[in-house]
Every structure is written in structure tokens, then in C-alpha cells.
Design a protein around this motif. Structure first.
Motif, mmCIF file in Angstrom:
data_model
loop_
_atom_site.group_PDB
_atom_site.id
_atom_site.type_symbol
_atom_site.label_atom_id
_atom_site.label_comp_id
_atom_site.label_asym_id
_atom_site.label_seq_id
_atom_site.Cartn_x
_atom_site.Cartn_y
_atom_site.Cartn_z
ATOM 1 N N ALA A 147 0.837 -1.202 0.000
ATOM 2 C CA ALA A 147 0.000 0.000 0.000
ATOM 3 C C ALA A 147 0.868 1.246 0.000
ATOM 4 C CB ALA A 147 -0.924 -0.013 1.216
ATOM 5 N N ARG A 148 1.946 1.183 0.761
ATOM 6 C CA ARG A 148 2.852 2.334 0.805
ATOM 7 C C ARG A 148 3.480 2.572 -0.569
ATOM 8 N NH1 ARG A 148 4.928 -0.229 5.638
ATOM 9 N NH2 ARG A 148 3.700 0.564 7.379
ATOM 10 N N ARG A 149 3.958 1.471 -1.188
ATOM 11 C CA ARG A 149 4.612 1.610 -2.494
ATOM 12 C C ARG A 149 3.643 2.194 -3.520
ATOM 13 N NH1 ARG A 149 9.330 -1.262 -3.124
ATOM 14 N NH2 ARG A 149 9.871 -2.518 -1.309
ATOM 15 N N ARG A 150 2.394 1.741 -3.433
ATOM 16 C CA ARG A 150 1.398 2.221 -4.377
ATOM 17 C C ARG A 150 1.198 3.729 -4.187
ATOM 18 N NH1 ARG A 150 -1.587 -1.996 -3.519
ATOM 19 N NH2 ARG A 150 -2.968 -0.970 -2.041
ATOM 20 N N ALA A 151 1.078 4.148 -2.926
ATOM 21 C CA ALA A 151 0.862 5.569 -2.645
ATOM 22 C C ALA A 151 2.041 6.400 -3.130
ATOM 23 C CB ALA A 151 0.653 5.778 -1.137
ATOM 24 N N VAL A 152 3.237 5.884 -2.887
ATOM 25 C CA VAL A 152 4.427 6.618 -3.303
ATOM 26 C C VAL A 152 4.475 6.701 -4.823
ATOM 27 C CG1 VAL A 152 6.950 6.539 -3.366
ATOM 28 C CG2 VAL A 152 5.737 6.100 -1.230
ATOM 29 N N GLY A 153 4.130 5.588 -5.490
ATOM 30 C CA GLY A 153 4.136 5.558 -6.950
ATOM 31 C C GLY A 153 3.215 6.606 -7.536
ATOM 32 N N GLU A 154 2.059 6.799 -6.852
ATOM 33 C CA GLU A 154 1.109 7.779 -7.388
ATOM 34 C C GLU A 154 1.458 9.202 -6.969
ATOM 35 O OE1 GLU A 154 -2.551 6.422 -5.775
ATOM 36 O OE2 GLU A 154 -2.552 4.576 -6.981
ATOM 37 N N GLY A 155 2.031 9.339 -5.751
ATOM 38 C CA GLY A 155 2.155 10.684 -5.180
ATOM 39 C C GLY A 155 3.509 11.322 -5.377
ATOM 40 N N ARG A 156 4.478 10.634 -5.957
ATOM 41 C CA ARG A 156 5.806 11.236 -6.045
ATOM 42 C C ARG A 156 6.108 11.663 -7.479
ATOM 43 N NH1 ARG A 156 10.694 7.702 -4.142
ATOM 44 N NH2 ARG A 156 9.800 8.082 -2.079
ATOM 45 N N HIS A 157 6.280 12.956 -7.670
ATOM 46 C CA HIS A 157 6.643 13.468 -8.987
ATOM 47 C C HIS A 157 7.935 14.248 -8.883
ATOM 48 C CE1 HIS A 157 2.260 12.643 -9.178
ATOM 49 N NE2 HIS A 157 2.690 11.987 -10.267
ATOM 50 N N ALA A 158 8.102 15.248 -9.735
ATOM 51 C CA ALA A 158 9.392 15.931 -9.880
ATOM 52 C C ALA A 158 10.042 16.350 -8.552
ATOM 53 C CB ALA A 158 9.214 17.157 -10.778
ATOM 54 N N ALA A 159 9.333 17.186 -7.756
ATOM 55 C CA ALA A 159 9.958 17.773 -6.569
ATOM 56 C C ALA A 159 10.335 16.701 -5.555
ATOM 57 C CB ALA A 159 9.003 18.784 -5.940
ATOM 58 N N ALA A 160 9.385 15.828 -5.225
ATOM 59 C CA ALA A 160 9.654 14.806 -4.227
ATOM 60 C C ALA A 160 10.688 13.815 -4.734
ATOM 61 C CB ALA A 160 8.360 14.082 -3.860
ATOM 62 N N ALA A 161 10.713 13.599 -6.043
ATOM 63 C CA ALA A 161 11.684 12.670 -6.608
ATOM 64 C C ALA A 161 13.101 13.173 -6.352
ATOM 65 C CB ALA A 161 11.439 12.494 -8.108
ATOM 66 N N ARG A 162 13.287 14.492 -6.453
ATOM 67 C CA ARG A 162 14.623 15.049 -6.185
ATOM 68 C C ARG A 162 15.032 14.823 -4.731
ATOM 69 N NH1 ARG A 162 13.523 19.182 -9.534
ATOM 70 N NH2 ARG A 162 12.793 20.549 -7.875
ATOM 71 N N VAL A 163 14.069 15.038 -3.797
ATOM 72 C CA VAL A 163 14.356 14.805 -2.379
ATOM 73 C C VAL A 163 14.720 13.341 -2.173
ATOM 74 C CG1 VAL A 163 13.402 14.839 -0.047
ATOM 75 C CG2 VAL A 163 12.831 16.661 -1.652
ATOM 76 N N ALA A 164 13.964 12.459 -2.823
ATOM 77 C CA ALA A 164 14.216 11.028 -2.678
ATOM 78 C C ALA A 164 15.602 10.674 -3.193
ATOM 79 C CB ALA A 164 13.142 10.239 -3.430
ATOM 80 N N GLU A 165 16.004 11.310 -4.291
ATOM 81 C CA GLU A 165 17.346 11.035 -4.820
ATOM 82 C C GLU A 165 18.423 11.461 -3.820
ATOM 83 O OE1 GLU A 165 17.870 12.861 -8.669
ATOM 84 O OE2 GLU A 165 16.119 11.739 -9.407
ATOM 85 N N GLU A 166 18.199 12.632 -3.186
ATOM 86 C CA GLU A 166 19.178 13.103 -2.195
ATOM 87 C C GLU A 166 19.299 12.133 -1.038
ATOM 88 O OE1 GLU A 166 18.405 17.085 -0.809
ATOM 89 O OE2 GLU A 166 18.319 17.799 -2.892
ATOM 90 N N ILE A 167 18.133 11.631 -0.575
ATOM 91 C CA ILE A 167 18.175 10.677 0.544
ATOM 92 C C ILE A 167 18.914 9.420 0.108
ATOM 93 C CG2 ILE A 167 16.789 9.267 2.098
ATOM 94 C CD1 ILE A 167 14.558 11.376 1.775
ATOM 95 N N ALA A 168 18.608 8.951 -1.090
ATOM 96 C CA ALA A 168 19.226 7.722 -1.579
ATOM 97 C C ALA A 168 20.736 7.896 -1.737
ATOM 98 C CB ALA A 168 18.600 7.325 -2.912
ATOM 99 N N ALA A 169 21.147 9.133 -2.056
ATOM 100 C CA ALA A 169 22.573 9.373 -2.297
ATOM 101 C C ALA A 169 23.371 9.475 -0.998
ATOM 102 C CB ALA A 169 22.744 10.658 -3.102
ATOM 103 N N SER A 170 22.686 9.748 0.127
ATOM 104 C CA SER A 170 23.414 9.910 1.388
ATOM 105 C C SER A 170 23.884 8.544 1.885
ATOM 106 C CB SER A 170 22.502 10.568 2.423
ATOM 107 O OG SER A 170 21.400 9.739 2.673
ATOM 108 N N PRO A 171 24.931 8.517 2.699
ATOM 109 C CA PRO A 171 25.426 7.232 3.187
ATOM 110 C C PRO A 171 24.324 6.481 3.930
ATOM 111 C CG PRO A 171 26.602 9.096 4.230
ATOM 112 C CD PRO A 171 25.695 9.661 3.214
ATOM 113 N N GLU A 172 24.241 5.197 3.759
ATOM 114 C CA GLU A 172 23.228 4.352 4.402
ATOM 115 C C GLU A 172 21.814 4.672 3.928
ATOM 116 O OE1 GLU A 172 23.980 2.079 6.897
ATOM 117 O OE2 GLU A 172 25.926 2.715 7.655
ATOM 118 N N GLY A 173 21.667 5.541 2.967
ATOM 119 C CA GLY A 173 20.336 5.960 2.573
ATOM 120 C C GLY A 173 19.629 4.912 1.721
ATOM 121 N N SER A 174 18.327 4.791 1.943
ATOM 122 C CA SER A 174 17.553 3.927 1.051
ATOM 123 C C SER A 174 16.156 4.507 0.940
ATOM 124 C CB SER A 174 17.495 2.498 1.598
ATOM 125 O OG SER A 174 16.727 2.477 2.775
ATOM 126 N N VAL A 175 15.614 4.505 -0.240
ATOM 127 C CA VAL A 175 14.256 5.014 -0.417
ATOM 128 C C VAL A 175 13.442 4.000 -1.195
ATOM 129 C CG1 VAL A 175 14.659 7.496 -0.346
ATOM 130 C CG2 VAL A 175 15.040 6.249 -2.458
#
Lengths: 322, 362
Positions: free
Chosen positions: B332-360
Motif C-alpha cells: 500500500a505504501r509503495r502504491r501511494a508513493v508511486g502515485e504521489g511522487r513526482h518531480a519535486a519529491a523525486a529530487r528529495v528522494a534522490e538526495e536521501i538515496a545518495a546519502s550514506p546508508e540511505g535507502s528510499v
């Protein structure tokens, strides 16, 4: 038991310190050509006959170590500091006359500056950045910056002279023995006290303010508030009590040092205490008197330090006397 | 009505660098005989929150209400507050070494509190009660230890003495502010047992502040998870551990070591808690959230019911169904994220993923 052992140890180290001071003083003055020493002891205008007399009488022709032995023997076993060459008076007598005068100045001054310094410091610390705090900070700066001789002269010009001109003669300069009446004694001492206390009150205001502000930020002060104690009890029983320790240790050092001679105050108010007489002795090269004063001053510092350490242990249970 | 009802409490501190928003609209209640656990990282506002109740945060600006036994604690005059402190609400602080006065005997410090609230108790009676209390909290030879100074006590004994002090006037509420953090692990367990036993004996309400979910598991009935001065999630202890909704709660759970899953690596929450002066826009957790969506960047989620009973509340934009640790919830979470994440949030997600130990979640 711990106290007895502590006292014995500290008195022994104190004697060691005094011995070192005495030895240093002795060699400073006596490890020189005999004639130079004799001239120093006999006074500046002494004739060759007098100098020869002095060399014979004081045994200056003996080897230095023998003289040193005699010196220590007289000093520590007989408390004999020798005689002022100026008027032949015993140095012991001079010191005994001077101590009450200097002690009068110091003790009264200490009481006065503690009252002023602690109360201003406490009020400032409990109301940081208030108007009172700001004014007192400026006052502290002024007090610290004002030279003692200026304050003393100002008091004489602004208070002593006009009051006496108008027939109010309680406030006096010079010395009046305590044994002959407390009120006139205070009248003679009040100006020296104020002079001495002005600078020191500034020091103690700053010290107690800083110490109390630090203490009031401690966790146990928060605990005291959380216990539901009154603010006054929090500040005094819990805060001031803990903030007092650095003040007491500073006080011991100050008293010890001041008893060695409050030179400027005594000079300004014409009090012939330890300070003024030691300055005079140095100015006239009165060697026996100088040596006597040096050792007395050192003894005051040693005793003051022992007393401070004991007070420390009384104030803070975590401190063990060893 | 509960013993303590806190509504929309806000606490801020004006500083030279800006206004520190330590608590931003928190509501909770505690009932007699119950334990509320407040969990959060350092700087989440949990300590400020409780100290504000007793007026122990000088220089703060406070709004909201805190009804305790029919009295609003916020804005109470100093005299009334003094009568509540210690007698009605007692506090056990974090570090017992610095929280006890080093220059006074332990027994004296307890007796002082008793006599501060009841002048009719004599010194001798107060001392007797202090000895009795020290015995109750398990200090051996209390009649001898009552005259010890705090430095003569061990860490655990000091905390026992603090607890004895807190109990001395049978308060209706005890606030324990990380009471075990400064102690050894074995002593921690003893102190928690002691608190629990004493609470049951006297039917006191307890607020347990901690950053340690293990402590919550031991002692709490209800739990409030705090993040950046707000409640992220409120639920019963069971729901917090078995049906977490907020990604922050989930992150906290995944970062505790478990003996049953010793082979797994611990998953830390990436990033740092936010500055309380310059809070992130929208949901304060979004710069660290693996499930970050577009609306998290702009809109701050309010607490809403997510469980069946209505008592479980979470401040997160993820759908109410995305609750618990089961596969379906994760889907359910993945589905919500799939629908609700576009340009702006995607950039934030990339930053989190790029940080050490980060996973999104992609």
C-alpha cells in the motif's frame, strides 16, 4: 583524625616554605663582600669604626655558612629578627606594633567589601541583564579601574577635610587603638576601609556574580525548583551555598596577601602598619627590618592557605583533607 | 476527564539566531495509574514539553492549555505552581549525579522537599520519612545511608534516591525524564522495575520520556512518538510495536537491535533531526523519509485516526491502510508513493538515496 594529620602536614610544609623564604632572603643580602653587608647593616652614614664594630658584633667575619646557622637559630628558635639600625629598636617590637594597625585595616575592609561585593553580585546574578545588573557592571569597571591612592586622596579631600572643618570630627586619619574604644577606632578606620573595599568589592562582585550565574544553571538548581521550593530558598540555600566556594578560596589568598602590607592605603592615611614601615625600611635600606617583614608576610600567606584549605573541606564534602 | 489533559501546547524560545520552535502544538492526556511513553530523538521537544508543564523553562513563550486535576498549569502563578511542583507532580531527571545537590546529604534533600510542602512535619519526622523512602526504593541500610552525600552513592543508588524524593509526597503524576539513560544496562532494568512496582503500588500516573523503545516496551501503556516538536504518532504500546503507521516510527523500530534477527543489519534513519529554527516545509520529516511524496513538501499532515478503534493516530500523508509491517501494508505504501511522487519529491528522494546508508522506496 584526618584533620590532625592534615594540620601537621601543612604546618610542616609551611615551615619548609618559611625556611626557603628565609634562606633566600639571607643569601640575597649576606652572600656579598663583608664590607658591603656591614655598610648595609650599619646605615648609610656609618663611620669606618662603626662598620668594624658591626662586623665584629654580628660576626660578619665568620664563614657564610656559620653566619647562616646563627641566622636560622635566632630566627626560628628565638623569633629574633635583630634590631633596626635606625633607632636600635627590636624588629620584633616593630612588627608587634604594626600588626594590629594593618589587621584593623584589612579585617574591616574585608567585612565591608564582602557585604557590598556579595550582595551586589547576588542581586546581579539573579537578575542578569536587568538595569541593576548593567549599572553594577559599570560600577565594577569603575571600581577596578580606580587606583587606590586616588580613591584615598579623594575621600580625604571630599569627606575628611570638609567634615572636620565643620566640626564633625568622628572621621579621622591616623591610628587609634581598638582597645581604647570601638567608636573612635571605627572613625579612624572608616576611610581606609572604604578605600580598600572599593577595589576589592568590585573584584568580589564580579567573582560572585559569575560563580552564582554558573551555579544557577546547574541541574540541581532545576531539581530544587521542581521540588517546589521557594525561589529565595533555591537561590540562597542551593545556589549561593554552592557558589561560595570559589569566593572563599579567593578571600583566603587576598587576606594573606593584604596582611603582608596594604602599602598604599597605609601611606595615604598615615597609618604606620606593616605596609608603610616596610616601604620605609626599603627606602632607608634597613636590612634587619626588611628581612623581618619578608618573613612575616610569607607566614601570613602560609597560614591563610592552610585556613582556606580547611574552609574548603568544611564547605564541600567532596574535598578530603590529605 | 483524564488526570492531565494537554491541548495544543506550543513552546518557543526567542534567541539571537531566531525563534526556536521546541514544541509545535502537542496534545495528549494521561490517566491515573497509566503510563504514557514519549519517544523521540534529542531535540524532538520531549523534555521541553514536560518541563513546560511545571514552568521550568525560563525564557519560553507558551500557549495552549494543560488541565491538571481541573487546574490549567499554563500561566499559573509562582505560588500556585510551587504547591504543584513536587507535591502533585514530581520529576525524576536524567542524570542523578548532577541533579542532586553535591553539598547536601541525600536524606536532607528528601526531608527538605517534605518540609517545603508541609511545615507541620518536624525535622526529625521528615528524616524518618526519608529513611523509610530510601528503604522502599531498595537502598540498603537506609538509616545509615540517609546521612551520605550524593558522591558516596553509586549511579543506580543516586537514581533510586531521586525516585525516593519524587515519591516522598505521593504525587498524582511522576514525570521521568530519561531516568535510565545515564545508567548501566543492568541498573537500567532495576530502575524500570522499581518505577513500575512503585507506580502500581500507589496508582500514580507516569510520563516516561525516553529515546529508547526498549524502555517503552517495558513500561508504557500508551505511546507518543515525537518528531521536531510535534506528535508524529500516538497509539497503544501494542500498535506502536506491531502496527506502526508513520515512517518515522517504523524507522525507529527498524533501528533497534533484536536478538531474533541478529543476522540482519540495523537500518538507521538517514540524516539529522531538523533545526528547530529553520524547519523544513510541509512535513518536518520529509527530508529523511523513504516514502516522501509531493504533498509532504508543501502540506503539513495533521494527526488523524488510522487504526480501527480510532485511538491510533498518525500525522502522515500515507493512506490509513498502510499500517503495520506486513507485506500488504508495504505494498500500500509503495502504491501511494508511486502515485504521489513526482518531480519535486523525486529530487528529495534522490538526495536521501545518495546519502550514506540511505535507502528510499522507488
Amino acid at each position: 583524625m584526618a584533620l590532625a594529620r592534615f594540620l601537621v602536614r601543612r604546618v610542616l610544609t609551611g615551615i619548609l616554605v618559611l625556611w626557603l623564604v628565609a634562606t633566600g632572603t639571607f643569601f640575597l643580602f649576606f652572600a656579598r663582600p663583608v664590607l658591603v653587608v656591614a655598610r648595609g647593616l650599619a646605615g648609610r652614614a656609618a663611620s669606618p669604626q662603626v662598620i668594624q664594630q658591626v662586623i665584629r658584633d654580628l660576626g660578619l667575619d665568620q664563614p657564610l655558612m656559620v653566619q647562616y646557622g646563627h641566622f636560622l637559630n635566632r630566627l626560628f628558635l628565638h623569633l629574633d629578627f635583630g634590631y633596626s639600625y635606625y633607632n636600635g629598636e627590636s624588629v620584633k617590637t616593630i612588627i608587634a606594633q604594626d600588626i594590629p594597625i594593618t589587621a584593623s585595616v584589612v579585617v574591616g575592609g574585608v567585612v565591608l567589601w564582602l557585604i557590598v561585593g556579595l550582595s551586589v553580585g547576588i542581586i546581579s546574578a539573579t537578575r542578569p541583564r536587568s538595569l541593576f545588573d548593567r549599572v553594577s557592571t559599570v560600577g565594577v569597571l569603575a571600581g577596578l579601574s580606580a587606583p587606590t591612592f586616588v580613591i584615598g586622596e579623594l575621600l580625604i579631600i571630599a569627606i575628611f577635610v570638609p567634615l572636620n572643618q565643620h566640626g564633625f570630627s568622628w572621621i579621622q586619619t591616623g591610628y587609634y587603638p581598638l582597645s581604647q574604644g570601638v567608636i573612635p577606632w571605627m572613625g579612624h578606620m572608616i576611610l581606609p576601609w572604604v578605600t580598600l573595599a572599593t577595589v576589592q568589592a568590585a573584584v568580589y562582585t564580579r567573582l560572585s556574580r559569575g560563580s552564582l550565574i554558573d551555579t544557577l544553571g546547574e541541574d540541581y538548581i532545576r531539581t530544587a525548583r521542581a521540588k517546589g521550593l521557594s525561589e529565595r530558598r533555591v537561590v540562597f540555600r542551593h545556589g549561593v551555598r554552592a557558589a561560595l566556594t570559589p569566593v572563599v578560596s579567593q578571600l583566603g589568598v587576598d587576606i594573606g596577601g593584604l596582611l603582608g602590607g596594604v602599602v598604599v592605603v597605609e601611606q595615604v592615611f598615615g597609618l604606620s602598619g606593616l605596609g608603610q614601615d616596610s616601604v620605609q625600611a626599603i627606602a632607608t635600606g634597613n636590612l634587619p627590618v626588611i628581612i623581618g617583614f619578608v618573613i612575616v608576610a610569607a607566614a601570613f600567606v602560609v597560614v591563610a592557605n592552610i585556613v582556606v584549605d580547611m574552609c574548603y573541606a568544611l564547605l564541600d564534602p567532596r574535598v578530603r583533607l590529605t | 476527564m483524564s488526570l492531565l489533559d494537554v491541548t495544543d501546547l506550543r513552546v518557543s524560545f526567542p534567541t539571537a539566531d531566531g525563534v526556536v520552535q521546541a514544541v509545535r502544538g502537542v496534545s495528549f492526556s494521561v490517566d491515573t495509574g497509566r503510563t504514557l511513553g514519549i519517544v523521540g530523538e534529542s531535540g524532538s521537544g520531549k523534555t521541553v514539553l514536560t518541563q513546560t508543564l511545571l514552568g521550568l523553562t525560563p525564557g519560553s513563550q507558551v500557549s495552549g492549555t494543560a488541565m491538571f486535576n481541573g487546574v490549567n498549569l499554563i500561566g499559573l502563578g509562582p505560588d500556585q505552581m510551587r504547591r504543584i511542583r513536587g507535591e502533585q507532580i514530581a520529576v525524576v531527571f536524567q542524570d542523578p549525579l548532577t541533579s542532586l545537590h553535591p553539598l547536601y546529604r541525600v536524606g536532607w534533600q528528601i526531608a527538605e522537599m517534605i518540609r517545603a510542602h508541609d511545615k507541620s512535619v518536624s525535622r526529625k519526622q521528615a528524616r524518618e520519612r526519608a529513611i523509610d523512602l530510601l528503604g522502599r526504593v531498595g537502598i540498603p541500610q537506609p538509616s545509615r545511608r540517609v546521612d551520605d552525600y550524593p558522591h558516596q552513592f553509586s549511579g543506580g543508588m543516586r537514581q533510586r534516591a531521586m525516585i525516593a524524593m519524587a515519591l516522598s509526597l505521593s504525587p498524582k503524576l511522576i514525570i521521568a525524564d530519561e531516568p535510565t539513560t545515564a545508567l548501566d544496562a543492568t541498573v537500567q532494568a532495576q530502575i524500570l522495575d522499581l518505577l513500575l512496582r512503585l507506580q502500581q503500588e500507589s496508582d500514580t500516573a507516569l510520563i516516561m520520556i525516553t529515546h529508547d523503545l526498549g524502555v517503552i516496551a517495558d513500561i508504557a501503556d500508551e505511546v507518543m512518538v515525537m518528531y521536531a516538536g510535534r506528535a508524529a504518532e500516538k497509539a497503544s504500546k501494542h500498535d506502536i510495536f506491531y502496527a506502526p503507521h508513520h515512517p518515522y516510527t517504523k524507522g525507529l523500530l527498524e533501528s533497534i537491535p533484536r536478538s531474533s534477527a541478529a543476522a540482519d543489519r540495523l537500518k538507521p534513519i538517514t540524516g539529522q533531526p531538523p533545526s528547530l529554527i529553520h524547519l523544513p516545509s510541509g512535513c518536518a520529516f520529509h527530508p529523511r523519509c523513504a516514502y516522501v511524496m509531493d504533498r509532504c513538501l508543501t502540506e503539513e499532515p495533521q494527526l488523524r485516526s488510522v487504526g480501527d478503534a480510532g485511538a491510533h493516530k498518525s500525522a502522515c500523508w500515507l493512506p490509513a491502510a498502510a499500517i503495520g509491517t506486513a507485506e500488504a501494508a508495504e505494498a500500500a505504501r509503495r502504491r501511494a508513493v508511486g502515485e504521489g511522487r513526482h518531480a519535486a519529491a523525486a529530487r528529495v528522494a534522490e538526495e536521501i538515496a545518495a546519502s550514506p546508508e540511505g535507502s528510499v522506496i522507488a
